[in-house]
Enzyme design. Structure first.
Site, PDB file in Angstrom:
ATOM      1  N   SER A  31     -10.325  -5.593  10.132  1.00 49.24           N
ATOM      2  CA  SER A  31     -11.631  -5.104   9.690  1.00 49.24           C
ATOM      3  C   SER A  31     -12.319  -6.246   8.968  1.00 49.24           C
ATOM      4  O   SER A  31     -11.727  -6.855   8.072  1.00 49.24           O
ATOM      5  CB  SER A  31     -11.493  -3.907   8.748  1.00 49.24           C
ATOM      6  OG  SER A  31     -11.252  -2.723   9.458  1.00 49.24           O
TER       7      SER A  31
ATOM      8  N   ARG B 149       0.952  -6.161  12.704  1.00 41.61           N
ATOM      9  CA  ARG B 149       0.291  -5.514  13.847  1.00 41.61           C
ATOM     10  C   ARG B 149       0.106  -6.501  15.002  1.00 41.61           C
ATOM     11  O   ARG B 149       0.159  -6.111  16.169  1.00 41.61           O
ATOM     12  CB  ARG B 149      -1.040  -4.908  13.412  1.00 41.61           C
ATOM     13  CG  ARG B 149      -0.864  -3.715  12.493  1.00 41.61           C
ATOM     14  CD  ARG B 149      -2.112  -2.882  12.352  1.00 41.61           C
ATOM     15  NE  ARG B 149      -1.830  -1.670  11.573  1.00 41.61           N
ATOM     16  CZ  ARG B 149      -2.590  -0.586  11.560  1.00 41.61           C
ATOM     17  NH1 ARG B 149      -3.705  -0.548  12.285  1.00 41.61           N
ATOM     18  NH2 ARG B 149      -2.265   0.467  10.833  1.00 41.61           N
TER      19      ARG B 149
ATOM     20  N   ARG C 275       2.463   1.106  10.356  1.00 44.64           N
ATOM     21  CA  ARG C 275       1.921   1.479   9.046  1.00 44.64           C
ATOM     22  C   ARG C 275       3.053   1.409   8.022  1.00 44.64           C
ATOM     23  O   ARG C 275       3.912   2.278   7.967  1.00 44.64           O
ATOM     24  CB  ARG C 275       1.336   2.893   9.115  1.00 44.64           C
ATOM     25  CG  ARG C 275       0.474   3.277   7.913  1.00 44.64           C
ATOM     26  CD  ARG C 275      -0.042   4.696   8.051  1.00 44.64           C
ATOM     27  NE  ARG C 275      -0.937   4.862   9.163  1.00 44.64           N
ATOM     28  CZ  ARG C 275      -2.268   4.669   9.116  1.00 44.64           C
ATOM     29  NH1 ARG C 275      -2.829   4.305   7.989  1.00 44.64           N
ATOM     30  NH2 ARG C 275      -3.006   4.843  10.184  1.00 44.64           N
TER      31      ARG C 275
ATOM     32  N   GLU D  78      -6.548  -0.615  15.630  1.00 45.66           N
ATOM     33  CA  GLU D  78      -7.148  -1.564  14.692  1.00 45.66           C
ATOM     34  C   GLU D  78      -6.165  -2.659  14.295  1.00 45.66           C
ATOM     35  O   GLU D  78      -5.010  -2.389  13.966  1.00 45.66           O
ATOM     36  CB  GLU D  78      -7.614  -0.828  13.440  1.00 45.66           C
ATOM     37  CG  GLU D  78      -8.229  -1.732  12.388  1.00 45.66           C
ATOM     38  CD  GLU D  78      -8.281  -1.109  11.010  1.00 45.66           C
ATOM     39  OE1 GLU D  78      -8.257  -1.864  10.026  1.00 45.66           O
ATOM     40  OE2 GLU D  78      -8.325   0.139  10.907  1.00 45.66           O
TER      41      GLU D  78
ATOM     42  N   ARG E 184       0.841  -1.196   0.000  1.00 45.58           N
ATOM     43  CA  ARG E 184       0.000   0.000   0.000  1.00 45.58           C
ATOM     44  C   ARG E 184       0.877   1.246   0.000  1.00 45.58           C
ATOM     45  O   ARG E 184       1.869   1.321   0.718  1.00 45.58           O
ATOM     46  CB  ARG E 184      -0.923   0.021   1.223  1.00 45.58           C
ATOM     47  CG  ARG E 184      -1.995  -1.060   1.176  1.00 45.58           C
ATOM     48  CD  ARG E 184      -2.932  -0.993   2.360  1.00 45.58           C
ATOM     49  NE  ARG E 184      -3.898  -2.079   2.315  1.00 45.58           N
ATOM     50  CZ  ARG E 184      -4.711  -2.401   3.305  1.00 45.58           C
ATOM     51  NH1 ARG E 184      -4.668  -1.713   4.435  1.00 45.58           N
ATOM     52  NH2 ARG E 184      -5.566  -3.394   3.185  1.00 45.58           N
TER      53      ARG E 184
END
Length: 430
Positions: free
Chosen positions: A352, A391, A277, A349, A262
């Site tokens: 999801s 994560r 990130r 987070e 990403r």
């Protein structure tokens, strides 16, 4: 992608869904373009009928020696041919514009999604586990002495720039063990089928799972047109693109462990330290393909699959339902799992899980044939992280840190690490 027929039939409901997302009405513009497109198609059909009649009459005029009528009809045929070409080209251009417009509008929220503007109005559903009480100030993952020898941002920056990391030694072994634990749990306990897929995909696949056209800047494209997947949701979901499945084949439940890429466009200044990130990371993804009447129950099931991993790892977490203003583009409803990070003293987070309804299936033309007969219907698609490996590594390291700089590892990981139970303060598995 949205169903133009549904918008025609109930534009008010469509605009109300957009309003709940905090967006302006779109049906007037959509329907105006659609009406003009349909008018041109109808006009082209009329012109085609005129051309066909004139073509038949040309021969009759020639046979009876009516040269004037022959020339008039021949000119009319030529005129209608040009008119048909023009109208067809205009209708095709409007069809492409309409498709692009419908592809850029987000999915409509499910009726039970709470209305809200942003993440502050998300609703907590439940919590599991109690955050540990430390008798020292807990550190963020990159500052823990046991972690420092195995988490090298300086070398990664030399190789690739910011938002990359080199993992080695004990840290990468724990990272690999986490991915293996996730896969084994999903396969053995949850009945998902392990799948290995490419990380380079064609543009159609990115359109199919709504990364394109709206979010091109969030992904990487190669010079020959391939795209690097932001998650294996893209490949797993697109395995049914263009298919008509039998209802008894559903649900299809898949999991894959892949590299993900990403660009993190728009995230400047966010989580710039550590590996929370990154541009390149690993994720164990879950994807389900279901019938419309089972997709909401499947959403809850997938959420439990992700929660089970955190519970195995003894990581405190909370489950929230995203409000209308915080949902992702393609989701009808989303559950976020947030894991406790003591170094940040907050939940962050880690997964999801979203149900997309037929939003992606329309883009992919993925359908199923009902067991009771009738026309093929669009499948429903769901996707979720089960979990983001990096994560999860952060959460394991921060929650297991000790006052002497070592890290105690969850019991569930011990078999994957040859019976090792912790990382010493100098970065060794022991």
């Amino acid at each position: 992608m949205h169903d133009i027929r549904a918008i025609r039939e109930n534009p008010a409901a469509f605009d109300e869904g957009l309003r709940r997302r905090g967006l302006s009405p779109a049906s007037p513009e959509i329907l105006a373009l659609d009406a003009d497109r349909r008018a041109k198609i109808a006009a082209a059909e009329t012109a085609t009928a005129d051309q066909n009649r004139a073509s038949k009459d040309v021969g009759a005029a020639k046979a009876r020696g009516d040269d004037a009528e022959f020339e008039r009809l021949r000119a009319l045929v030529s005129e209608k041919k040009a008119e048909i070409a023009r109208l067809t080209a205009e209708a095709d251009a409007q069809d492409a514009a309409l498709r692009d417009m419908l592809m850029r509008i987000p999915n409509l929220p499910h009726a039970d999604v709470p209305e809200g503007r942003d993440e502050e109005e998300n609703v907590e559903l439940r919590r599991w586990g109690t955050p540990r009480t430390f008798d020292f100030k807990p550190l963020e993952h990159f500052d823990i002495p046991a972690v420092k020898p195995g988490m090298d941002f300086e070398t990664a920056a030399k190789l690739s720039g910011s938002r990359f990391v080199v993992l080695k030694g004990a840290v990468i072994r724990v990272h690999r063990a986490l991915a293996q634990l996730m896969l084994d749990t999903h396969i053995t306990d949850h009945g998902l089928t392990e799948t290995w897929t490419p990380v380079l995909v064609k543009e159609d696949a990115m359109y199919g799972t709504n990364q394109l056209p709206k979010f091109a800047e969030d992904s990487y494209q190669t010079t020959n047109g391939w795209w690097l997947v932001p998650t294996s949701e893209v490949t797993l979901t697109n395995t049914v693109a263009g298919d008509i499945l039998e209802e008894n084949q559903l649900p299809i439940r898949m999991t894959a462990h892949t590299q993900c890429f990403r660009s993190e466009a728009g995230s400047a200044g966010k989580d710039t330290t550590g590996m929370l990130r990154q541009h390149q990371f690993e994720k164990v993804e879950m994807v389900s393909i279901t019938t419309p009447d089972t997709s909401m129950a499947e959403h809850d099931r997938m959420t439990r699959c992700a929660e089970a991993i955190l519970e195995k790892l003894e990581l405190p977490y909370r489950t929230i339902v995203l409000c209308t203003g915080d949902m992702g583009f393609g989701a009808q409803k989303t559950h976020d799992l947030e894991v406790w990070l003591p170094g940040q003293n907050r939940y962050r987070e880690i997964s999801s899980v979203s149900v997309c309804g037929d939003f992606q299936a329309r883009r992919m033309n993925a359908r199923f044939r009902p067991a009771g007969g009738g026309k093929p219907e669009f499948v429903h698609t769901l996707n979720g992280s089960g979990l983001a490996v990096g994560r999860t590594l952060i959460a394991v390291l921060e929650n297991g840190q000790q006052a002497d700089g070592s890290v105690t590892l969850p019991v569930a990981l011990h078999p994957y690490l040859g019976g090792k139970t912790h990382i010493t303060a100098d970065g060794q598995l022991a």
